[in-house]
Design a protein around this motif. Structure first.
Motif, PDB file in Angstrom:
ATOM      1  N   UNK A   8      -9.952   5.327  -8.706  1.00  0.00           N
ATOM      2  CA  UNK A   8     -10.506   6.687  -8.849  1.00  0.00           C
ATOM      3  C   UNK A   8      -9.595   7.567  -9.691  1.00  0.00           C
ATOM      4  N   UNK A   9     -10.136   8.705 -10.104  1.00  0.00           N
ATOM      5  CA  UNK A   9      -9.347   9.685 -10.873  1.00  0.00           C
ATOM      6  C   UNK A   9      -8.466  10.489  -9.915  1.00  0.00           C
ATOM      7  N   UNK A  10      -7.325  10.941 -10.428  1.00  0.00           N
ATOM      8  CA  UNK A  10      -6.360  11.678  -9.595  1.00  0.00           C
ATOM      9  C   UNK A  10      -6.522  13.184  -9.776  1.00  0.00           C
ATOM     10  N   UNK A  11      -6.441  13.940  -8.672  1.00  0.00           N
ATOM     11  CA  UNK A  11      -6.540  15.408  -8.766  1.00  0.00           C
ATOM     12  C   UNK A  11      -5.166  16.060  -8.994  1.00  0.00           C
ATOM     13  N   UNK A  12      -4.112  15.237  -9.119  1.00  0.00           N
ATOM     14  CA  UNK A  12      -2.781  15.774  -9.422  1.00  0.00           C
ATOM     15  C   UNK A  12      -1.972  16.196  -8.205  1.00  0.00           C
ATOM     16  N   UNK A  13      -2.581  16.142  -7.008  1.00  0.00           N
ATOM     17  CA  UNK A  13      -1.857  16.551  -5.784  1.00  0.00           C
ATOM     18  C   UNK A  13      -1.342  15.334  -5.016  1.00  0.00           C
ATOM     19  N   UNK A  17      -4.037   1.454  -3.468  1.00  0.00           N
ATOM     20  CA  UNK A  17      -5.258   1.970  -4.081  1.00  0.00           C
ATOM     21  C   UNK A  17      -4.972   3.265  -4.850  1.00  0.00           C
ATOM     22  N   UNK A  18      -3.944   3.222  -5.703  1.00  0.00           N
ATOM     23  CA  UNK A  18      -3.526   4.426  -6.428  1.00  0.00           C
ATOM     24  C   UNK A  18      -4.500   4.763  -7.558  1.00  0.00           C
ATOM     25  N   UNK A  19      -4.575   6.041  -7.930  1.00  0.00           N
ATOM     26  CA  UNK A  19      -5.397   6.434  -9.077  1.00  0.00           C
ATOM     27  C   UNK A  19      -4.858   5.784 -10.351  1.00  0.00           C
ATOM     28  N   UNK A  20      -5.745   5.598 -11.333  1.00  0.00           N
ATOM     29  CA  UNK A  20      -5.326   4.836 -12.533  1.00  0.00           C
ATOM     30  C   UNK A  20      -4.142   5.469 -13.262  1.00  0.00           C
ATOM     31  N   UNK A  21      -4.025   6.820 -13.212  1.00  0.00           N
ATOM     32  CA  UNK A  21      -2.910   7.490 -13.906  1.00  0.00           C
ATOM     33  C   UNK A  21      -1.551   7.037 -13.386  1.00  0.00           C
ATOM     34  N   UNK A  22      -1.503   6.511 -12.168  1.00  0.00           N
ATOM     35  CA  UNK A  22      -0.207   6.149 -11.566  1.00  0.00           C
ATOM     36  C   UNK A  22       0.038   4.633 -11.548  1.00  0.00           C
ATOM     37  N   UNK A  23      -0.888   3.876 -12.148  1.00  0.00           N
ATOM     38  CA  UNK A  23      -0.762   2.415 -12.118  1.00  0.00           C
ATOM     39  C   UNK A  23       0.037   1.903 -13.319  1.00  0.00           C
ATOM     40  N   UNK A  24       0.693   0.738 -13.169  1.00  0.00           N
ATOM     41  CA  UNK A  24       1.414   0.160 -14.308  1.00  0.00           C
ATOM     42  C   UNK A  24       0.422  -0.269 -15.405  1.00  0.00           C
ATOM     43  N   UNK A  36       7.387   4.127  -7.753  1.00  0.00           N
ATOM     44  CA  UNK A  36       8.311   2.984  -7.663  1.00  0.00           C
ATOM     45  C   UNK A  36       9.132   3.010  -6.380  1.00  0.00           C
ATOM     46  N   UNK A  37       9.416   4.220  -5.906  1.00  0.00           N
ATOM     47  CA  UNK A  37      10.218   4.378  -4.690  1.00  0.00           C
ATOM     48  C   UNK A  37       9.418   3.960  -3.442  1.00  0.00           C
ATOM     49  N   UNK A  38       8.116   4.226  -3.482  1.00  0.00           N
ATOM     50  CA  UNK A  38       7.297   4.053  -2.270  1.00  0.00           C
ATOM     51  C   UNK A  38       6.553   2.724  -2.189  1.00  0.00           C
ATOM     52  N   UNK A  39       6.283   2.101  -3.338  1.00  0.00           N
ATOM     53  CA  UNK A  39       5.477   0.876  -3.320  1.00  0.00           C
ATOM     54  C   UNK A  39       6.051  -0.160  -4.284  1.00  0.00           C
ATOM     55  N   UNK A  67       2.771   1.935  15.790  1.00  0.00           N
ATOM     56  CA  UNK A  67       1.323   1.876  15.540  1.00  0.00           C
ATOM     57  C   UNK A  67       0.954   2.772  14.360  1.00  0.00           C
ATOM     58  N   UNK A  68       1.491   3.989  14.387  1.00  0.00           N
ATOM     59  CA  UNK A  68       1.181   4.970  13.349  1.00  0.00           C
ATOM     60  C   UNK A  68       1.623   4.460  11.976  1.00  0.00           C
ATOM     61  N   UNK A  69       2.822   3.873  11.920  1.00  0.00           N
ATOM     62  CA  UNK A  69       3.321   3.329  10.647  1.00  0.00           C
ATOM     63  C   UNK A  69       2.357   2.294  10.079  1.00  0.00           C
ATOM     64  N   UNK A  70       1.904   1.380  10.965  1.00  0.00           N
ATOM     65  CA  UNK A  70       0.965   0.328  10.520  1.00  0.00           C
ATOM     66  C   UNK A  70      -0.305   0.953   9.941  1.00  0.00           C
ATOM     67  N   UNK A  71      -0.807   1.962  10.637  1.00  0.00           N
ATOM     68  CA  UNK A  71      -2.043   2.624  10.208  1.00  0.00           C
ATOM     69  C   UNK A  71      -1.842   3.325   8.856  1.00  0.00           C
ATOM     70  N   UNK A  72      -0.670   3.957   8.679  1.00  0.00           N
ATOM     71  CA  UNK A  72      -0.398   4.667   7.432  1.00  0.00           C
ATOM     72  C   UNK A  72      -0.318   3.694   6.249  1.00  0.00           C
ATOM     73  N   UNK A  73       0.330   2.552   6.481  1.00  0.00           N
ATOM     74  CA  UNK A  73       0.420   1.532   5.435  1.00  0.00           C
ATOM     75  C   UNK A  73      -0.980   1.046   5.083  1.00  0.00           C
ATOM     76  N   UNK A  74      -1.786   0.800   6.115  1.00  0.00           N
ATOM     77  CA  UNK A  74      -3.161   0.312   5.884  1.00  0.00           C
ATOM     78  C   UNK A  74      -3.964   1.324   5.058  1.00  0.00           C
ATOM     79  N   UNK A  75      -3.765   2.606   5.324  1.00  0.00           N
ATOM     80  CA  UNK A  75      -4.523   3.631   4.593  1.00  0.00           C
ATOM     81  C   UNK A  75      -3.998   3.856   3.182  1.00  0.00           C
ATOM     82  N   UNK A  76      -2.812   3.285   2.867  1.00  0.00           N
ATOM     83  CA  UNK A  76      -2.281   3.394   1.512  1.00  0.00           C
ATOM     84  C   UNK A  76      -1.165   4.413   1.340  1.00  0.00           C
ATOM     85  N   UNK A  77      -0.603   4.903   2.449  1.00  0.00           N
ATOM     86  CA  UNK A  77       0.550   5.809   2.355  1.00  0.00           C
ATOM     87  C   UNK A  77       1.796   5.012   1.998  1.00  0.00           C
ATOM     88  N   UNK A  78       2.730   5.673   1.292  1.00  0.00           N
ATOM     89  CA  UNK A  78       4.017   5.049   0.985  1.00  0.00           C
ATOM     90  C   UNK A  78       5.121   5.805   1.699  1.00  0.00           C
TER      91      UNK A  78
END
Length: 273
Positions: free
Chosen positions: A92-97, A234-241, A174-177, A115-126
């Motif tokens: 998806x496109x990124x809104x910059x936030x 599942x990062x927006x395309x602007x942030x992908x390698x 790079x720091x998070x993923x 538990x929370x950590x596992x859920x955050x990783x699953x949702x795509x948080x770094x």
């Protein structure tokens, strides 16, 4: 028969790809029959579904002397979210936030923190730093669901913010993923499954493969691809390698799934009650 798949996660795959399109409820006998195709025995299926019930993903009801299992609201929401991510074709496109979640969970609730950590990783948080997690994706709905599920409103602070330095958004990523590792896994997936795709396309065109075999192959394909939900943020395309292979893997997955799905569904319907 394929025993490499964990029974519980195989049940998740079947609910996500089939059962939820048929009223989200299935008789335990049908589930046992379907999982037998992968080499899982009745005892393993009953143990796994009972565990999923305790975790709040499914609930059971008796009709006569038969047990039926249906998805709970939590289960439906998870399947919906997983399905959106599995069957998407491009980033998806990124809104910059950036969304930033900070938690302060006391030591005596350590298991809750895990538990929370596992859920955050699953949702795509770094994980940016201790107890501070970020994502460029608008995951507000998922966060509110998590907060309600674990009753942790008192321990969570959630921001929508802009990044003001000291470096670039790319260095934050790079720091998070470890996207290099994820890309390598996509490369392995493409190599293995493009070969399988052409072999099965040939077999299906010749009519040399059964509905049951298509069902096993289709569920195994989804099962393998679903693993990317746990490692690809599942990062927006602007942030992908630049040489990102996620989209090529998604195209291959969708083509292969479309090839197997009609015959696989015929088999599922023949067993489903």
């Amino acid at each position: 028969m394929d025993k490499q798949f964990n029974t519980r996660s195989m049940i998740f795959t079947l609910y996500g790809d089939y059962v939820r399109h048929y009223g989200s409820v299935i008789w335990i006998g049908s589930l046992i029959k379907l999982l037998k195709e992968f080499g899982h025995n009745e005892q393993a299926v009953r143990a796994a579904i009972s565990r999923m019930s305790k975790q709040g993903w499914v609930k059971s009801e008796k009709r006569g002397n038969r047990s039926y299992y249906s998805l709970t609201e939590q289960g439906k929401a998870r399947m919906e979210e997983a399905s959106k991510r599995i069957y998407k074709f491009e980033s998806q496109k990124w809104d910059g936030y950036w969304r930033m979640l900070v938690y302060n969970i006391p030591e005596n609730k350590r298991s809750l923190r895990d538990e929370l950590r596992k859920e955050l990783v699953w949702s795509g948080f770094g994980n940016l730093s201790n107890s501070c997690w970020i994502t460029p994706n608008p995951l507000d709905e998922q966060i509110h669901r998590l907060v309600d599920k674990y009753e942790i409103a008192d321990y969570i602070t959630y921001f929508k913010s802009t990044y003001e330095g000291m470096s670039t958004p790319q260095s934050l990523v790079d720091k998070c993923w470890d996207l290099e590792d994820v890309n390598q896994k996509y490369s392995d997936f493409i190599k293995e499954y493009s070969e399988k795709y052409y072999i099965d396309k040939n077999l299906i065109e010749k009519g040399a493969i059964s509905d049951g075999a298509c069902f096993v192959k289709c569920a195994s394909l989804v099962h393998q691809y679903r693993k990317f939900l746990f490692i690809d943020p599942d990062l927006p395309e602007e942030l992908l390698p630049n040489q990102w292979l996620g989209n090529s893997a998604a195209t291959l997955f969708n083509d292969y799934h479309d090839l197997l799905q009609p015959r696989a569904t015929q088999f599922f319907e023949s067993v489903f009650e």
